[in-house]
Design a protein around this motif. Structure first.
Motif, PDB file in Angstrom:
ATOM      1  N   HIS A 157       0.855  -1.185   0.000  1.00 24.71           N
ATOM      2  CA  HIS A 157       0.000   0.000   0.000  1.00 24.71           C
ATOM      3  C   HIS A 157       0.890   1.233   0.000  1.00 24.71           C
ATOM      4  O   HIS A 157       2.115   1.140  -0.126  1.00 24.71           O
ATOM      5  CB  HIS A 157      -0.995  -0.015   1.162  1.00 24.71           C
ATOM      6  N   PRO A 172      -2.664   1.428  -6.237  1.00 22.56           N
ATOM      7  CA  PRO A 172      -3.493   1.218  -5.052  1.00 22.56           C
ATOM      8  C   PRO A 172      -3.115  -0.068  -4.294  1.00 22.56           C
ATOM      9  O   PRO A 172      -2.349  -0.884  -4.784  1.00 22.56           O
ATOM     10  CB  PRO A 172      -4.903   1.109  -5.626  1.00 22.56           C
ATOM     11  N   TYR A 173      -3.710  -0.186  -3.111  1.00 18.50           N
ATOM     12  CA  TYR A 173      -3.486  -1.349  -2.243  1.00 18.50           C
ATOM     13  C   TYR A 173      -3.736  -2.658  -2.987  1.00 18.50           C
ATOM     14  O   TYR A 173      -4.670  -2.762  -3.792  1.00 18.50           O
ATOM     15  CB  TYR A 173      -4.433  -1.260  -1.050  1.00 18.50           C
ATOM     16  N   ASN A 175      -7.702  -2.405  -4.241  1.00 20.30           N
ATOM     17  CA  ASN A 175      -8.709  -1.343  -4.164  1.00 20.30           C
ATOM     18  C   ASN A 175      -9.330  -1.065  -5.528  1.00 20.30           C
ATOM     19  O   ASN A 175     -10.479  -0.654  -5.624  1.00 20.30           O
ATOM     20  CB  ASN A 175      -8.080  -0.064  -3.617  1.00 20.30           C
TER      21      ASN A 175
END
Length: 347
Positions: free
Chosen positions: A156, A243-244, A263
């Protein structure tokens, strides 16, 4: 109905976003007390969750608040002394990951909890993701054949975007390290969970600071792990991934399974099997549904049920220590440039 009385130490984001909501969802829990050295933070969460008792001294809370159990949601360097004090006062303990910063600390925690007959559970959320539980069941079923390799990745953008309590994450004396102990412990523990907590013999790792140049800790780790039974694995953890995402891939003699979540992409499981005598022409995909919730409901619900039923948790102190021992060996390997044995002792 028997209710377990709980106190929470630390009023930061992990308490606010995970422990308190999960306890509040349990009909067999009463949240009795909350403690933080910054009283306003404790007061804010006490008001939100209707917690009757507020403390700024965790020892006073443990001694006075009439609780059965504690969640320890504090910076990593405090996990060991707080666990030991709670155990000596006969409280069951759910401690945030990483369990502690050294093998000695973790062994002392385990010993004290055993001596006082209290449960010690380490909060490793990835074990309670329903997709990861399904992946473990797939591996356990034998459908993939003999397991050869496993790979995992979790990343992340960094703790400063997740928590307003983030400065301590970048202080090595308080955190014990960078992304390795924050995120690396998650993906490494997940790999061990999927393979039924198999023993890891050695690890070779490389760490780097690639993006967060203002901090003096690693924001990236890549590692190769050797299991005692011959399986090879690897894991990557990053504070520079956006994104994560979290991904695990397991390969065996009869197929492979992948769990992926991000995400920007819905969570999914993909599983293929083959006939090893004719691998190119016998590919078959298997479909699996992902439940909405863990079979244990949540880490905190599982902790409470273990107390009530007097049973072992899916991530007790012994397993928490074994996962953190790999991370400690990986950090040593990053300095020596060699494979390092995973010892259950410091040094």
């Amino acid at each position: 109905m028997e209710k377990i009385k709980v106190g929470v130490i630390g009023a930061g984001k992990i308490a606010e976003r995970l422990h308190l909501p999960q306890y509040s969802a349990c009909s067999n829990v009463s949240i009795i007390a909350i403690c933080d050295i910054i009283k306003k933070k404790a007061e804010k969460l006490a008001k939100q969750y209707k917690i009757p008792k507020i403390y700024t001294d965790y020892k006073k809370m443990i001694k006075e608040a009439d609780i059965d159990a504690v969640s320890i949601c504090t910076p990593n360097y405090l996990h060991s002394p707080m666990t030991i004090f709670a155990a000596k006062n006969k409280k069951h303990i759910l401690v945030e990951k990483p369990m502690a910063l050294s093998i000695k600390e973790m062994k002392d925690m385990i010993k004290e909890c055993k001596n006082n007959n209290v449960i010690l559970m380490v909060e490793q959320t990835q074990r309670f993701d329903p997709a990861h539980e399904i992946l473990k069941e797939i591996v356990d079923s034998g459908i993939l054949g003999k397991i050869a390799t496993i790979r995992g990745k979790l990343g992340h953008s960094g703790p400063e975007f997740w928590s307003d309590d983030s400065p301590w994450f970048f202080d090595k004396k308080k955190s014990g390290g960078g992304v390795s102990v924050d995120v690396g412990i998650h993906i490494l523990d997940l790999i061990r969970f999927v393979l039924n907590d198999k023993e890891i013999e050695s690890v070779c790792a490389k760490t780097a600071n690639l993006i967060k140049k203002k901090i003096k800790l690693e924001d990236t780790i890549n590692a190769v792990i050797k299991f005692k039974d011959g399986i090879l694995g690897s894991f990557e953890a990053s504070w520079s991934t956006s994104p994560y995402e979290v991904r695990v891939e397991v390969c065996g003699s009869h197929g492979k399974a992948i769990v992926q979540q991000a995400n920007a992409d819905p969570q999914r499981i993909r599983v293929w099997t083959i006939d090893p005598k004719n691998p190119y022409n016998t590919i078959k995909e298997h479909k699996y549904n992902i439940p909405e919730k863990s079979k244990h409901m949540s880490p905190c619900a599982h902790f409470i049920n273990c107390i009530i039923k007097k049973q072992k948790s899916v991530i007790d102190g012994e397993q928490g220590m074994k996962s953190m021992a790999v991370i400690l060996a990986a950090l040593k390997s990053a300095k020596t440039g060699k494979f390092e044995k995973v010892f259950e002792k410091d040094g």
